[in-house]
Design a protein around this motif. Sequence first.
Motif, PDB file in Angstrom:
ATOM      1  N   ALA A   1      39.466  39.658  53.210  1.00 63.36           N
ATOM      2  CA  ALA A   1      39.730  38.242  53.000  1.00 63.36           C
ATOM      3  C   ALA A   1      39.575  37.905  51.524  1.00 63.36           C
ATOM      4  O   ALA A   1      40.322  37.081  50.982  1.00 63.36           O
ATOM      5  CB  ALA A   1      38.803  37.384  53.848  1.00 63.36           C
TER       6      ALA A   1
ATOM      7  N   ASN B   1      42.776  39.148  49.633  1.00 60.58           N
ATOM      8  CA  ASN B   1      43.966  38.357  49.944  1.00 60.58           C
ATOM      9  C   ASN B   1      43.894  36.951  49.377  1.00 60.58           C
ATOM     10  O   ASN B   1      44.914  36.324  49.116  1.00 60.58           O
ATOM     11  CB  ASN B   1      44.172  38.272  51.461  1.00 60.58           C
ATOM     12  CG  ASN B   1      44.508  39.628  52.052  1.00 60.58           C
ATOM     13  OD1 ASN B   1      44.967  40.516  51.328  1.00 60.58           O
ATOM     14  ND2 ASN B   1      44.285  39.783  53.330  1.00 60.58           N
ATOM     15  N   ASN B   2      42.739  36.385  49.185  1.00 59.90           N
ATOM     16  CA  ASN B   2      42.569  35.026  48.703  1.00 59.90           C
ATOM     17  C   ASN B   2      41.702  35.066  47.444  1.00 59.90           C
ATOM     18  O   ASN B   2      40.493  34.969  47.520  1.00 59.90           O
ATOM     19  CB  ASN B   2      41.917  34.170  49.791  1.00 59.90           C
ATOM     20  CG  ASN B   2      41.941  32.707  49.433  1.00 59.90           C
ATOM     21  OD1 ASN B   2      42.378  32.344  48.336  1.00 59.90           O
ATOM     22  ND2 ASN B   2      41.469  31.873  50.345  1.00 59.90           N
TER      23      ASN B   2
ATOM     24  N   GLN C   1      38.691  32.497  46.358  1.00 62.91           N
ATOM     25  CA  GLN C   1      37.324  32.613  46.850  1.00 62.91           C
ATOM     26  C   GLN C   1      36.481  33.499  45.957  1.00 62.91           C
ATOM     27  O   GLN C   1      35.279  33.495  46.054  1.00 62.91           O
ATOM     28  CB  GLN C   1      37.326  33.172  48.273  1.00 62.91           C
ATOM     29  CG  GLN C   1      37.879  32.203  49.284  1.00 62.91           C
ATOM     30  CD  GLN C   1      37.837  32.781  50.686  1.00 62.91           C
ATOM     31  OE1 GLN C   1      37.542  33.943  50.863  1.00 62.91           O
ATOM     32  NE2 GLN C   1      38.158  31.941  51.656  1.00 62.91           N
TER      33      GLN C   1
ATOM     34  N   ASP D   1      43.175  29.155  40.462  1.00 68.66           N
ATOM     35  CA  ASP D   1      44.104  29.176  41.577  1.00 68.66           C
ATOM     36  C   ASP D   1      45.541  29.446  41.165  1.00 68.66           C
ATOM     37  O   ASP D   1      46.417  29.458  42.012  1.00 68.66           O
ATOM     38  CB  ASP D   1      44.005  27.881  42.389  1.00 68.66           C
ATOM     39  CG  ASP D   1      44.209  26.659  41.532  1.00 68.66           C
ATOM     40  OD1 ASP D   1      44.415  26.819  40.316  1.00 68.66           O
ATOM     41  OD2 ASP D   1      44.139  25.550  42.093  1.00 68.66           O
TER      42      ASP D   1
END
Length: 148
Positions: free
Chosen positions: A119, A122-123, A126, A131
Motif C-alpha cells: 500500500a 502504490n500510494n 502516505q 502529491d
Amino acid sequence: MPRLLLFAAILGVAVVIYALIDCVMSRKHEVRSISKTAWFITILLLPLIGAGMWFLFGRPRSEGPPGPRRPAPRQPTAPDDDPAFLQNLETQRWQQAREQERRRREQEQKEREAKARDAGKNNPAQDGKHDGDGNDDAGPGPTGAHQP
C-alpha cells in the motif's frame, strides 16, 4: 519348679530376640504405630511387654504367604490405561496447539506487513512525499490556498 522357671526364662529371651530381629528386618515404612527405632528401644527397655506390644501393634501386617516378599510382575498395560502416558500425550497436544497458533499469528503479521508495504508503494502520498500536483504545501487547508 526351677526347670519351669528356666524354660520360661529361655522362652522369654527367645521371644525378645525374635522381636528384635523382626523389628530390625522389617521395612521402616511398613512399621505401624511408632517409628522403627522407637520400637527397638521399647523392646530393649521393656523386654516381654515391648515384644508383646511389637507383635500386636507395631509389626507389619502380612498380606500374603510368609517368606521373602517379591514384587508382583508388571503386567503390560495399554497406553490408554496409563495416567502418566495420557498426561504426557495431553501436554504434547497442548504444546503443538500453542506452536500452531504462534505460527498462524506470525503468518498473519507477515501478511499485514506485506500489505502495508504494498500500500505504501502504490500510494506515495502516505510516505510523506508531495502529491505531484505542483503544490508543495504539506499543511492543512484548501488546495491552492498557498501563495508564492
